[in-house]
Motif scaffolding. Structure first.
Motif, short mmCIF file in Angstrom:
data_model
loop_
_atom_site.label_atom_id
_atom_site.label_comp_id
_atom_site.label_asym_id
_atom_site.label_seq_id
_atom_site.Cartn_x
_atom_site.Cartn_y
_atom_site.Cartn_z
N ILE A 52 0.86 -1.19 0.00
CA ILE A 52 0.00 0.00 0.00
C ILE A 52 0.89 1.23 0.00
O ILE A 52 1.70 1.43 0.91
N ALA A 53 0.75 2.06 -1.03
CA ALA A 53 1.55 3.27 -1.18
C ALA A 53 0.67 4.50 -1.09
O ALA A 53 -0.44 4.52 -1.64
N VAL A 79 3.12 2.25 -10.97
CA VAL A 79 1.75 1.75 -10.92
C VAL A 79 1.26 1.48 -12.34
O VAL A 79 1.81 1.98 -13.31
N ARG A 80 0.21 0.70 -12.45
CA ARG A 80 -0.22 0.21 -13.76
C ARG A 80 -0.89 1.29 -14.60
O ARG A 80 -0.96 1.19 -15.82
N VAL A 140 -3.15 6.86 -3.74
CA VAL A 140 -3.12 5.64 -2.92
C VAL A 140 -3.20 4.45 -3.86
O VAL A 140 -4.11 4.38 -4.70
N ALA A 141 -2.26 3.53 -3.75
CA ALA A 141 -2.23 2.37 -4.63
C ALA A 141 -2.10 1.09 -3.83
O ALA A 141 -1.40 1.05 -2.81
N VAL A 168 -6.12 3.13 -6.31
CA VAL A 168 -7.47 2.92 -5.80
C VAL A 168 -8.12 4.20 -5.29
O VAL A 168 -9.35 4.28 -5.19
N ALA A 169 -7.34 5.22 -4.98
CA ALA A 169 -7.93 6.43 -4.39
C ALA A 169 -6.92 7.56 -4.43
O ALA A 169 -5.72 7.36 -4.64
N PHE A 170 -7.43 8.77 -4.21
CA PHE A 170 -6.61 9.91 -3.85
C PHE A 170 -6.89 10.21 -2.38
O PHE A 170 -7.98 9.91 -1.87
#
Length: 323
Positions: free
Chosen positions: A272-273, A284-285, A300-301, A307-309
């Protein structure tokens, strides 16, 4: 671009992008430095990684407290240049923001526990204690009875709210210079890194420090790329490993970032980044468009998938439609 021009641009961007609307004082100081030849000449005598605005401003706050306006700030730095430079060389920007745990828990809500937490760039380890704080996600409250601080987080987009704090059976951190929560001078440095107007962050930091002092988390000294595999090998059987970090990769070279990403993706667990989107580019992809109404968000990855900011100091999380 020369060293002075690059440093001026770094301070200009810090003032116009990162702190505008969040710290009026730091905006004034950053823009003042960006246009001040003498200040820039002083900064370029330091190694590149030691010229950061947060490090300079934190050093002055640590040495003499908040300076109200740029002329006084400038006069102090130039008159005490050796002391300021020495402080910047001996310290690191180790902001330890417990509010980032709200996004961490929201992502972990989709993973099976119990958990083994391994934080890189852990500073004093306050983000290694997410199960010991209370949370308020727009009225959805979780946390141990009587826990403090209470970390508040506004949520938009597809809701993914943790039903309870996670069960953590193992935890450890890595940092080049771990800070001791029971060392008053090192705690003073942590407080100096909190931006002047951020009283709520300062209160939250102090409450989290009290939690950590009761049972200090383990943070080992070392380079994340050297220590990662060694610590991951200690994870107890049956625990889900979660390697995580926030505002750390910006201090690594592109080569070391790629090395870290390769290592963590090869571990039997999850990654989790929470980082500036530009730092995660290539790691990231896909790169989603930044939210238009948010200034300086973190991306957020999870396992290389955005997945999010989220707020760089916590406070909000905005799920991506595709997540």
């Amino acid at each position: 671009m020369g060293n002075m021009e690059a440093t001026a641009e770094e301070y200009r961007r810090f003032g116009e992008v990162h702190v505008r609307g969040s710290s009026a004082l730091y905006e004034r100081l950053a823009l003042g430095v960006a246009g001040d030849e003498q200040m820039l000449e002083l900064l370029v005598t330091l190694p590149k990684e030691k010229r950061q605005p947060n490090l300079l401003f934190g050093a002055v706050r640590y040495l003499r407290g908040t300076t109200p306006e740029y002329p006084d700030f400038r006069a102090y730095v130039l008159s005490e240049r050796e002391l300021v430079a020495r402080t910047m060389m001996s310290h690191r920007t180790q902001t330890n923001e417990p509010a980032r745990c709200a996004a961490l828990l929201a992502v972990m809500a989709g993973l099976p526990g119990p958990f083994a937490l391994l934080e890189v760039g852990a500073s004093a380890g306050l983000c290694l204690l997410p199960d010991r704080y209370a949370y308020d996600y727009d009225g959805h409250r979780i946390g141990p009875p009587g826990a403090r601080p209470t970390i508040r987080c506004a949520v938009t987009g597809r809701p993914r709210l943790p039903p309870h704090v996670p069960e953590v059976v193992w935890r450890a951190g890595i940092d080049l210079n771990p800070l001791d929560v029971n060392d008053d001078d090192e705690v003073r440095w942590l407080e100096a890194l909190v931006w002047p107007e951020h009283d709520e962050r300062r209160t939250r930091l102090r409450a989290a420090l009290e939690v950590a002092r009761a049972d200090p988390p383990r943070v080992v000294s070392g380079d994340l790329n050297t220590m990662l595999d060694k610590l991951a090998a200690e994870v107890p059987q049956g625990a889900t490993l979660v390697v995580y970090h926030s505002a750390v990769l910006m201090y690594l070279s592109p080569v070391d970032r790629n090395r870290f990403a390769d290592q963590v993706m090869g571990l039997p667990g999850h990654w989790i980044a929470q980082e500036d989107p530009s730092v995660l580019s290539g790691l990231v992809r896909r790169m989603p468009a930044r939210p238009e109404n948010r200034r300086s968000p973190f991306l957020v990855a999870l396992d290389g998938e955005p997945v999010a900011f989220a707020g760089s100091h916590g406070g909000w999380i905005e799920w991506l439609d595709e997540s």
